[in-house]
Design a protein around this motif. Structure first.
Motif, PDB file in Angstrom:
ATOM      1  N   LEU A  51       0.827  -1.185   0.000  1.00 37.00           N
ATOM      2  CA  LEU A  51       0.000   0.000   0.000  1.00 37.00           C
ATOM      3  C   LEU A  51       0.876   1.254   0.000  1.00 37.00           C
ATOM      4  N   ASN A  52       0.291   2.373  -0.421  1.00 36.06           N
ATOM      5  CA  ASN A  52       1.016   3.628  -0.547  1.00 36.06           C
ATOM      6  C   ASN A  52       0.613   4.560   0.599  1.00 36.06           C
ATOM      7  N   ARG A  53       1.384   4.517   1.675  1.00 37.69           N
ATOM      8  CA  ARG A  53       1.154   5.293   2.893  1.00 37.69           C
ATOM      9  C   ARG A  53      -0.245   5.063   3.465  1.00 37.69           C
ATOM     10  N   PRO A  54      -0.544   3.861   3.895  1.00 33.18           N
ATOM     11  CA  PRO A  54      -1.833   3.619   4.559  1.00 33.18           C
ATOM     12  C   PRO A  54      -1.875   4.323   5.909  1.00 33.18           C
ATOM     13  N   ALA A  77      -7.553   4.002   4.364  1.00 38.41           N
ATOM     14  CA  ALA A  77      -7.272   5.257   3.668  1.00 38.41           C
ATOM     15  C   ALA A  77      -5.832   5.209   3.171  1.00 38.41           C
ATOM     16  N   GLU A  78      -5.668   5.096   1.864  1.00 33.71           N
ATOM     17  CA  GLU A  78      -4.340   5.017   1.252  1.00 33.71           C
ATOM     18  C   GLU A  78      -3.950   6.441   0.840  1.00 33.71           C
ATOM     19  N   ARG A  79      -3.327   7.134   1.766  1.00 27.87           N
ATOM     20  CA  ARG A  79      -3.161   8.586   1.671  1.00 27.87           C
ATOM     21  C   ARG A  79      -2.406   9.045   0.423  1.00 27.87           C
ATOM     22  N   SER A  80      -1.268   8.464   0.150  1.00 28.52           N
ATOM     23  CA  SER A  80      -0.467   8.932  -0.975  1.00 28.52           C
ATOM     24  C   SER A  80      -1.011   8.488  -2.328  1.00 28.52           C
TER      25      SER A  80
END
Length: 417
Positions: free
Chosen positions: A64-67, A81-84
């Motif tokens: 994941l990309n910055r969860p 919520a995968e912020r990035s």
């Protein structure tokens, strides 16, 4: 003769019934069969991370990309919520083997999405400047653009502390945490009263009439519920309605000051000191404690004394950076300590910490999940992992997000002492 025998048998039957009814009923209690959550075979995560006695940890998902913050959906799946990536993903475990089946995007184009909250079948998400309501009207498991409604928009988003967290309170209102623009106000004007605050809106984005500043001349201040909170990254509501928030306070006073204000009880209209004052006690803060001055920041007409500030409930060593939190069934709280990136001397660990709660108050703390750094001298800003969010499922399974390496960890109780 046959008639007499029949009458006799009937009489005997009635007598037996009478005797039976006169005896106490003996209930047979069968053992309650419960389903133990699946525990996958040991893996690299269970070899690296150390979890408290009575629990076991495994990798649930990776890549994941910055969860950041997470929520358990009505379908029992974990939503992240995968912020990035500016999206929300669903991590289901349909085969019930204790690992996510895959990463399924369910909502995209949500700038800086950071927090998730389910309420009455809808998913509320908060990003850099916006709170959205996501409603799956066609029940296809994906929130298309027409199913995403902006509830609050235009939240201040310049400078630092850009994450936004939204929760629905027991009063049905929408609470939103907004961090400060910078670390301290020296040389940096905040400007917007909605910063360093927790805001309160109606579920449709209006200003509730009972907000403490609902009639303020500045329309931006009308949403403020509580202020003086430099960066409360996450918060929860207790069963009795109290609101507990984590808090990242002032910085730049050395390795030990100010103590990290790990838990604050946020109440209507109160000021929690930042940037003028901070809670100086370490650990459980006694009743009647008063905050002390941060002399770098001059007082002004709106804040004239630390007596106006409400101290934290519980503190820990400086630079722990508490982020996401959730509550165990017994009332204890688990908090993701993001750890230090700029400690002057001994770097603070990145870990999940357990806050022990007795009689409704935090009284002690201990490490719950550790092993994210390669050595005790390493700053968490460059560590192997860095926990950010904690979510506890109804069956007691704990999920921890790691925004450093993109992992989600799954912790299962296996024999709590």
């Amino acid at each position: 003769m046959k008639r007499s025998l029949a009458v006799l048998l009937v009489a005997l039957g009635l007598a037996l019934v009478a005797i039976t009814l006169a005896q106490p009923i003996q209930l047979v209690h069968l053992p309650l069969i419960t389903r133990t959550p699946a525990i996958p075979p040991a893996d690299a995560i269970s070899a690296r991370l150390q979890v408290a006695e009575g629990y076991t940890v495994r990798l649930y998902a990776s890549g994941l990309n910055r969860p950041r913050l997470m929520a358990i959906g009505p379908d029992g799946a974990l939503y992240v919520a995968e912020r990035s990536a500016n999206r929300v993903v669903r991590l289901a475990d349909a085969d019930v083997d204790g690992r996510a089946d895959g990463i399924t995007p369910v909502a995209t184009n949500l700038p800086g999405v950071h927090s998730l909250e389910w309420h009455n079948g809808d998913l509320y998400a908060a990003g850099n400047a916006t709170v959205w309501r996501l409603r799956d009207s066609n029940s296809n498991g994906v929130f298309e653009s027409g199913e995403i409604t902006v509830i609050v928009d235009g939240l201040p988003n310049d400078g630092g502390h850009s994450t936004r967290t939204a929760r629905i309170g027991p009063d049905g209102m929408l609470y939103v945490a907004v961090g400060s623009k910078c670390n301290i106000t020296v040389g940096c004007s905040e400007g917007d009263p909605r910063r360093a605050a927790i805001l309160r809106y109606t579920i449709t984005g209006g200003i509730p009439a009972d907000n403490p500043f609902a009639s303020d001349p500045d329309p931006r201040r009308r949403a403020v519920w509580a202020e003086g909170l430099r960066n409360s990254v996450d918060f929860i509501f207790l069963p009795d309605g109290r609101l507990w928030a984590t808090h990242n306070g002032s910085d730049g006073l050395g390795n030990d000051l100010p103590p990290e204000e790990v838990l604050i009880e946020v109440e209507r209209g109160k000021h929690y000191g930042w940037p003028y004052c901070y809670t100086a006690e370490l650990g459980s803060v006694p009743a009647g404690a008063q905050e002390v001055r941060d002399t770098r920041v001059p007082l002004d007409a709106t804040f004239t004394s630390c007596a106006q500030a409400t101290p934290a409930l519980f503190t820990d060593l400086a630079h722990y950076a508490p982020l996401g939190l959730d509550r165990l069934a017994n009332g204890d709280v688990l908090i993701a300590y993001h750890g230090s990136w700029n400690a002057d001397e001994t770097p603070r660990d990145c870990r999940v910490q357990r806050i022990r709660v007795t009689n409704g108050m935090p009284v002690a703390s201990e490490a719950f999940l550790t092993g994210f750094r390669d050595n005790p001298q390493q700053e968490c800003g460059g560590a192997w992992g860095r926990p950010a969010g904690v979510t506890i499922a109804p069956d007691g399974v704990i999920f921890v997000s790691d925004d450093r390496n993109g992992n989600i960890y799954r912790i299962v109780p296996v024999g709590i002492p």
